[in-house]
Design an enzyme around this catalytic site. Structure first.
Site, PDB file in Angstrom:
ATOM      1  N   SER A  26      -6.536  -1.936  -5.606  1.00 25.14           N
ATOM      2  CA  SER A  26      -6.840  -3.061  -6.478  1.00 25.14           C
ATOM      3  C   SER A  26      -8.208  -2.801  -7.117  1.00 25.14           C
ATOM      4  O   SER A  26      -8.955  -1.921  -6.665  1.00 25.14           O
ATOM      5  CB  SER A  26      -6.896  -4.354  -5.663  1.00 25.14           C
ATOM      6  OG  SER A  26      -7.964  -4.254  -4.740  1.00 25.14           O
ATOM      7  N   LYS A  98       2.610  -1.075  -7.038  1.00 21.91           N
ATOM      8  CA  LYS A  98       2.290  -2.036  -5.976  1.00 21.91           C
ATOM      9  C   LYS A  98       2.589  -3.435  -6.505  1.00 21.91           C
ATOM     10  O   LYS A  98       2.094  -3.814  -7.562  1.00 21.91           O
ATOM     11  CB  LYS A  98       0.797  -1.942  -5.629  1.00 21.91           C
ATOM     12  CG  LYS A  98       0.430  -2.842  -4.456  1.00 21.91           C
ATOM     13  CD  LYS A  98      -0.754  -3.753  -4.706  1.00 21.91           C
ATOM     14  CE  LYS A  98      -2.068  -3.070  -4.829  1.00 21.91           C
ATOM     15  NZ  LYS A  98      -2.565  -2.554  -3.578  1.00 21.91           N
ATOM     16  N   LYS A 137       5.837  -0.972  -3.868  1.00 23.67           N
ATOM     17  CA  LYS A 137       5.190  -1.032  -2.552  1.00 23.67           C
ATOM     18  C   LYS A 137       4.712  -2.452  -2.261  1.00 23.67           C
ATOM     19  O   LYS A 137       4.248  -3.150  -3.156  1.00 23.67           O
ATOM     20  CB  LYS A 137       3.994  -0.087  -2.530  1.00 23.67           C
ATOM     21  CG  LYS A 137       3.113  -0.284  -1.298  1.00 23.67           C
ATOM     22  CD  LYS A 137       1.818   0.476  -1.366  1.00 23.67           C
ATOM     23  CE  LYS A 137       0.684  -0.422  -0.933  1.00 23.67           C
ATOM     24  NZ  LYS A 137      -0.595   0.293  -0.827  1.00 23.67           N
ATOM     25  N   GLU A 178       6.084  -1.406   4.020  1.00 21.83           N
ATOM     26  CA  GLU A 178       4.858  -0.981   4.703  1.00 21.83           C
ATOM     27  C   GLU A 178       4.289  -2.088   5.597  1.00 21.83           C
ATOM     28  O   GLU A 178       3.464  -2.890   5.158  1.00 21.83           O
ATOM     29  CB  GLU A 178       3.807  -0.567   3.659  1.00 21.83           C
ATOM     30  CG  GLU A 178       2.510  -0.076   4.307  1.00 21.83           C
ATOM     31  CD  GLU A 178       1.426   0.312   3.291  1.00 21.83           C
ATOM     32  OE1 GLU A 178       1.629   0.109   2.085  1.00 21.83           O
ATOM     33  OE2 GLU A 178       0.374   0.782   3.729  1.00 21.83           O
ATOM     34  N   LYS A 220       7.010   2.991   5.263  1.00 25.65           N
ATOM     35  CA  LYS A 220       5.634   3.507   5.263  1.00 25.65           C
ATOM     36  C   LYS A 220       4.891   2.911   6.460  1.00 25.65           C
ATOM     37  O   LYS A 220       4.304   1.832   6.369  1.00 25.65           O
ATOM     38  CB  LYS A 220       4.945   3.133   3.947  1.00 25.65           C
ATOM     39  CG  LYS A 220       3.479   3.562   3.870  1.00 25.65           C
ATOM     40  CD  LYS A 220       2.985   3.577   2.438  1.00 25.65           C
ATOM     41  CE  LYS A 220       1.488   3.790   2.374  1.00 25.65           C
ATOM     42  NZ  LYS A 220       1.007   4.135   1.033  1.00 25.65           N
ATOM     43  N   GLY A 263      -4.623   5.227   6.592  1.00 29.68           N
ATOM     44  CA  GLY A 263      -5.220   4.135   7.349  1.00 29.68           C
ATOM     45  C   GLY A 263      -6.658   4.299   7.815  1.00 29.68           C
ATOM     46  O   GLY A 263      -7.085   3.565   8.701  1.00 29.68           O
ATOM     47  N   SER A 290       2.179   9.259   2.411  1.00 30.20           N
ATOM     48  CA  SER A 290       1.938   8.383   1.259  1.00 30.20           C
ATOM     49  C   SER A 290       0.486   7.961   1.394  1.00 30.20           C
ATOM     50  O   SER A 290       0.179   6.814   1.707  1.00 30.20           O
ATOM     51  CB  SER A 290       2.886   7.170   1.298  1.00 30.20           C
ATOM     52  OG  SER A 290       2.558   6.272   0.257  1.00 30.20           O
ATOM     53  N   GLY A 292      -3.516   7.330   0.619  1.00 27.38           N
ATOM     54  CA  GLY A 292      -4.493   6.889  -0.371  1.00 27.38           C
ATOM     55  C   GLY A 292      -5.793   7.622  -0.123  1.00 27.38           C
ATOM     56  O   GLY A 292      -6.098   8.643  -0.738  1.00 27.38           O
TER      57      GLY A 292
HETATM   58  P1  13P Z   1      -4.398   4.803   2.970  1.00 21.82           P
HETATM   59  O1  13P Z   1      -3.683   6.130   3.092  1.00 21.82           O
HETATM   60  O2  13P Z   1      -5.797   4.931   2.443  1.00 21.82           O
HETATM   61  O3  13P Z   1      -4.265   3.978   4.209  1.00 21.82           O
HETATM   62  O4  13P Z   1      -3.652   4.009   1.818  1.00 21.82           O
HETATM   63  C1  13P Z   1      -2.292   4.030   1.783  1.00 21.82           C
HETATM   64  C2  13P Z   1      -1.795   2.746   1.260  1.00 21.82           C
HETATM   65  O5  13P Z   1      -1.079   2.714   0.292  1.00 21.82           O
HETATM   66  C3  13P Z   1      -2.175   1.522   1.966  1.00 21.82           C
HETATM   67  O6  13P Z   1      -1.396   0.461   1.517  1.00 21.82           O
END
Ligand code: 13P
Length: 341
Positions: A26, A98, A137, A178, A220, A263, A290, A292
């Site tokens: 976001s 998302k 997502k 997720e 996820k 995470g 997946s 971030g």
């Molecule tokens: P992270 O891999 O940084 O946890 O982010 C993945 C994600 O999409 C969290 O919703």
């Protein structure tokens, strides 16, 4: 709903050697990441940064099956006027979106949250499909602490995720489901295993109640892992072994693929864990990433908001995508990291 087509997309999202880039922070979250690299957070800087990754053509082609976008990004155009969605598609990757609207306090459950965004979701999904999104997502958040999670929190979040998943499939969009159990606390790996097992059991019950076709979803999950504040951290082997055991106990074989969130794990930890699980092998679903933070921390640092670091940012992104691509096949080796450093 055309289940055969949903299934094809879900399989492509978790194809061998590939995984998903979660670039759906976001505006508030990406600002925090930009603050850490002393970069001003504007519509243009967010665009430039994300365009840099999407234009890392070879890495995108070889290792990134799909990209999760934030609402702003799915409508944005690159500097030269090309829609960012077209750049992603041209690289052979699938655009995703998302659709949750973040978390709010869950009434009567102090310290816990519920993810919101179901109202008008059907209308929004139709518009996103038109714009090219083929998957979505939604993230539910479950925290571990003294007396939490409550059964109320687990039920409310897994129910919302299942409602979202059913709406996605009706809109011909593959839902990434997720239900994230956070690794922020001081709990040990066994507590994480126990809570995540309860959450996943509840999740598949709710998906069943909402008549969601499991062949057309991607799960996820978090891994079974020690809380960040726990002094005694479980080894890579223990994380891999317990995560695989947990998933085998909870996730039906009809699910085509599982793509982990990182995470808050370090880049290399996230890669090593995924790799070790795939080396165990013999699993009914493909296991991939997946990520971030674990895909983006390195390119963010290398780029640091400066145009002259564009190529360095792309190299850092390509490296992490390659390492995680290998991990999704169980073919990663630690000395490949050193060679790149
Ligand atoms: P992270 O891999 O940084 O946890 O982010 C993945 C994600 O999409 C969290 O919703």
């Amino acid at each position: 709903m055309n289940l055969a087509d949903l299934n094809k997309v879900a399989i492509a999202m978790t194809a061998n050697g590939k995984g998903i880039l979660a670039a759906d922070e976001s505006t508030g979250t990406i600002k925090k990441r930009f603050d850490a690299i002393n970069t001003e957070c504007t519509e243009d800087s967010r665009r430039d940064y994300r365009e840099m990754m999407f234009r890392t053509t070879e890495a995108m082609k070889n290792h990134i099956s799909g990209v999760i976008l934030y609402d702003e990004t799915i409508w944005q155009k690159a500097k030269d006027g090309t829609p960012l969605v077209d750049i992603i598609k041209k690289a052979g990757s699938i655009p995703g979106i998302k659709v949750d609207e973040g978390i709010k306090p869950l009434p009567n459950c102090p310290g816990e949250t519920v993810t919101i965004g179901l109202d008008k979701l059907a209308d929004r999904l139709a518009k996103y499909y038109e714009q090219g999104a083929r998957f979505a997502k939604w993230r539910g958040v479950i925290d571990i602490g003294a007396g939490i999670p409550t059964a109320t929190c687990i039920h409310t979040n897994t129910h919302a995720l299942a409602r979202y998943a059913a709406l996605c499939q009706a809109a011909q969009i593959v839902p990434i489901v997720e239900p994230e159990v956070l690794m922020d606390g001081d709990h040990d790996i066994d507590r994480c295993f126990e809570v995540t097992t309860a959450v996943l059991k509840a999740q598949f019950e709710e998906l069943y109640r909402q008549r969601v076709a499991l062949e057309g979803i991607v799960l996820k999950p978090n891994m079974a892992i020690s809380g960040k504040k726990n002094g005694k951290r479980a080894s890579v082997e223990e994380v891999a072994e317990k995560t695989v055991r947990m998933l085998k106990n909870c996730v039906p074989g009809a699910v085509p693929g599982i793509a982990f969130l990182s995470g808050g794990q370090s880049d290399e930890e996230a890669t090593a864990h995924l790799d070790t699980m795939n080396k165990i092998g013999g699993l009914p679903w493909n296991l991939t990433f997946s990520y971030g933070r674990a895909l983006q921390a390195a390119p963010q640092k290398a780029w640091s908001g400066k145009a002259e670091n564009y190529a360095a940012g792309q190299r850092a992104f390509a490296h992490r995508a390659h390492m995680n691509g290998l991990a999704s096949l169980g073919q990663w080796k630690q000395d490949l990291e050193k060679k790149a450093a």
